[in-house]
Design an enzyme around this catalytic site. Structure first.
Site, PDB file in Angstrom:
ATOM      1  N   ASP A 130      36.270  36.785  38.037  1.00 42.34           N
ATOM      2  CA  ASP A 130      35.669  37.150  39.310  1.00 42.34           C
ATOM      3  C   ASP A 130      34.162  37.141  39.120  1.00 42.34           C
ATOM      4  O   ASP A 130      33.624  37.927  38.343  1.00 42.34           O
ATOM      5  CB  ASP A 130      36.169  38.550  39.724  1.00 42.34           C
ATOM      6  CG  ASP A 130      35.655  38.949  41.107  1.00 42.34           C
ATOM      7  OD1 ASP A 130      35.515  38.051  41.962  1.00 42.34           O
ATOM      8  OD2 ASP A 130      35.397  40.144  41.314  1.00 42.34           O
ATOM      9  N   GLU A 167      37.002  31.559  41.516  1.00 45.86           N
ATOM     10  CA  GLU A 167      36.978  31.329  42.946  1.00 45.86           C
ATOM     11  C   GLU A 167      35.950  30.276  43.302  1.00 45.86           C
ATOM     12  O   GLU A 167      34.895  30.185  42.694  1.00 45.86           O
ATOM     13  CB  GLU A 167      36.635  32.629  43.672  1.00 45.86           C
ATOM     14  CG  GLU A 167      37.835  33.441  44.060  1.00 45.86           C
ATOM     15  CD  GLU A 167      37.407  34.671  44.830  1.00 45.86           C
ATOM     16  OE1 GLU A 167      37.897  34.867  45.944  1.00 45.86           O
ATOM     17  OE2 GLU A 167      36.593  35.434  44.309  1.00 45.86           O
ATOM     18  N   ASP A 188      37.031  45.076  40.841  1.00 48.01           N
ATOM     19  CA  ASP A 188      36.726  43.784  40.220  1.00 48.01           C
ATOM     20  C   ASP A 188      37.843  43.315  39.295  1.00 48.01           C
ATOM     21  O   ASP A 188      38.202  42.139  39.267  1.00 48.01           O
ATOM     22  CB  ASP A 188      35.415  43.875  39.426  1.00 48.01           C
ATOM     23  CG  ASP A 188      34.234  44.235  40.323  1.00 48.01           C
ATOM     24  OD1 ASP A 188      34.220  43.764  41.478  1.00 48.01           O
ATOM     25  OD2 ASP A 188      33.356  44.993  39.874  1.00 48.01           O
TER      26      ASP A 188
END
Ligand SMILES: [Zn+2]
Length: 400
Positions: free
Chosen positions: A185, A268, A351
Site C-alpha cells: 500500500d 495499486e 494501512d
C-alpha cells in the site's frame, strides 16, 4: 534479456566541445525530422524512417544551412531519427490505450543532452571508450560489463556531468523467493506499507527541498542570461541531482529487495497524474517517486526467473473490506487509523489491512470482477537512461 550499465566518463576539453557539437547535431536532426513529419499534408502518408534519414541527414548535408552535420559521426544522427520513430510508436500505442506517451515534442537545448552510438560508432580498448571522430574517453568502471555492449548512449545531465550508458545482454537471475506474494500500500506519510514486514519509510527530503525552493526564488529574481543566474542554475541542478540520486538509491534498494524476496508483488494503480493536480499534494507525491518505483519493480521482475508484478485497479475497495473475513464495512474517513470488524471481530490497522487486501486481490486469491491483473511486462531496458550516482551504481552492482 537486455540491461543498462551506466558509468561516469570524463571527457577532456576538446572532447567536451566535440560532444557539444554531436548533441547539437543530434537535436537538430531530430527536430528537423519531427518538423518534416508535422509538415506532411493531411491525408498523405508520413515519410518512412529511411526517407526521413535521407532528407534530414544525407540531403541536408548538401545544403549550406546544414553542411556542418558532416563534422560529426553519422551514427548518432541516424539513431536520433530512429528515436523519433520509437517516440511515434509509443504515442500510437498510447492512443490505443497502451501507455501514456504524448505526441513527440521538439528537443530543447536546456534539457539533458544525449547521443547514441551503435557498434559501428564505438569500441572499447584498454579500458577506454572510443567514440567515432572523438577518440578515447576516460571511464570510471564502477563494475564490470557482463558482456560486449550493443550500443552506448552518452548523456550530459543538467549539472554538467557525463555518463556512458551501455546496453548489454544479461542472463535472468535465478533466486528462490522467500514467500509467494506480498501486497504494497503506497502512501505519503509512510512510503510503502507491505502486507508482511515493517513499513518502509522514505528518506527525508524536506531540508534539501527547502534549499531548492530558496534557489528557485533567487533564480527568478536574477536577470536572464547573467552569469549570476547561470551560477544559480548550476547550483540548483546539482542540488536536484542530489535529491534524485538519494531517491533513486532508495527506490532501487527497496524494489530489488521486494522482487528478490517475493514471487508476486502487488500494488495499486494510483491515479498519480490526477492526484498531482492537487497542488498541495503534488510536491509530496512527485517526491515519493511512485511511478519510478513501479517501473523499477517491473523491470526487476523481468530480470529474475519466475517473478510477477501485479497492478490492481485503484477502484478496488482495499480500505473498505476486512482482509480477514471479506466483510465490507464501507468508506472510512482518512482520520480513522484502525478498524474493528463487526463481522469477525478482528481489529485491523488501516494501512496493514489495505496492504493485505492488495495482496489478496493481486495474488489472485479473490475473484473480483474489477481486478485488472496486468501481465508482466518485460521491459527492454532495466534501468532508466538518466545518470546514476556512483553509490547507486554500486548498489546495483551488488545484485548484478
Ligand atoms: Zn472481518
Amino acid at each position: 534479456m537486455k540491461a543498462r550499465y551506466t558509468y561516469r566518463i570524463y571527457p577532456n576539453r576538446l572532447q567536451q566541445n566535440k560532444l557539444a557539437q554531436v548533441f547539437g547535431c543530434v537535436r537538430v536532426v531530430y527536430n528537423d525530422a519531427l518538423a518534416t513529419v508535422k509538415a506532411t499534408p493531411k491525408g498523405e502518408k508520413w515519410p518512412s524512417n529511411a526517407e526521413l534519414q535521407k532528407r534530414v541527414i544525407t540531403q541536408a548535408k548538401q545544403t549550406s544551412a546544414r553542411e556542418w552535420l558532416s563534422s560529426v559521426s553519422v551514427v548518432p544522427l541516424q539513431q536520433s531519427v530512429q528515436d523519433l520513430g520509437f517516440a511515434f510508436k509509443h504515442w500510437f500505442a498510447a492512443l490505443k490505450g497502451n501507455g501514456r506517451e504524448r505526441f513527440p515534442r521538439f528537443k530543447k537545448r536546456s534539457n539533458a543532452q544525449s547521443a547514441r552510438f551503435t557498434q559501428r560508432g564505438f569500441s572499447l580498448s584498454n579500458g577506454k571508450l572510443i567514440l567515432a571522430k572523438m577518440g578515447a574517453f576516460k571511464v570510471r568502471w564502477s563494475r564490470e560489463l557482463p558482456s560486449a555492449p550493443s550500443s552506448v548512449t552518452i548523456v550530459k545531465n543538467t549539472a554538467g556531468q557525463y555518463h556512458a550508458s551501455f546496453v548489454v545482454e544479461v542472463e535472468q537471475k535465478s533466486v528462490e523467493p522467500m514467500r509467494p506474494s506480498i501486497g504494497i500500500d503506497l502512501g505519503i506519510k509512510v512510503f510503502a506499507f507491505p502486507s508482511v514486514g515493517k513499513p518502509i519509510k522514505a528518506p527525508d527530503y524536506s531540508q534539501l527541498d527547502r534549499k531548492v525552493r530558496r534557489l528557485q526564488k533567487r533564480m527568478a529574481r536574477q536577470q536572464k542570461g547573467s552569469n549570476r543566474r547561470e551560477a544559480t542554475r548550476l547550483k540548483l541542478a546539482k542540488l536536484q541531482l542530489k535529491i534524485r540520486n538519494i531517491r533513486k538509491n532508495f527506490l532501487h534498494t527497496q524494489s530489488t529487495k521486494l522482487v528478490r524476496e517475493n514471487q508476486t508483488v502487488s500494488l495499486e494503480d494510483l491515479n498519480v497524474s490526477g492526484m498531482v493536480k492537487n497542488r498541495k499534494l503534488s510536491r509530496a507525491i512527485s517526491q515519493q517517486g511512485w511511478r519510478e518505483f513501479r517501473t523499477m519493480l517491473e523491470s526487476k521482475a523481468a530480470q529474475y526467473v519466475n517473478r510477477t508484478v501485479n497492478i490492481i485497479s485503484r477502484w478496488e475497495p482495499t480500505s473498505q473490506t476486512c482482509s480477514g473475513c471479506g466483510f465490507r464495512w464501507g468508506k472510512l474517513d482518512l482520520s480513522v487509523r484502525s478498524v474493528l470488524c463487526i463481522n469477525c471481530g478482528a481489529e485491523h490497522d488501516r494501512d496493514q489491512n489495505a496492504a493485505e487486501n492488495i495482496n489478496i486481490v493481486g495474488a489472485g486469491l479473490a475473484h473480483d470482477s474489477k481486478r485488472t491483473q496486468r501481465a508482466r511486462q518485460t521491459s527492454l531496458l532495466a534501468v532508466p537512461v538518466e545518470a546514476l550516482s556512483h553509490k547507486v551504481e554500486q548498489q546495483l552492482s551488488l545484485f548484478a
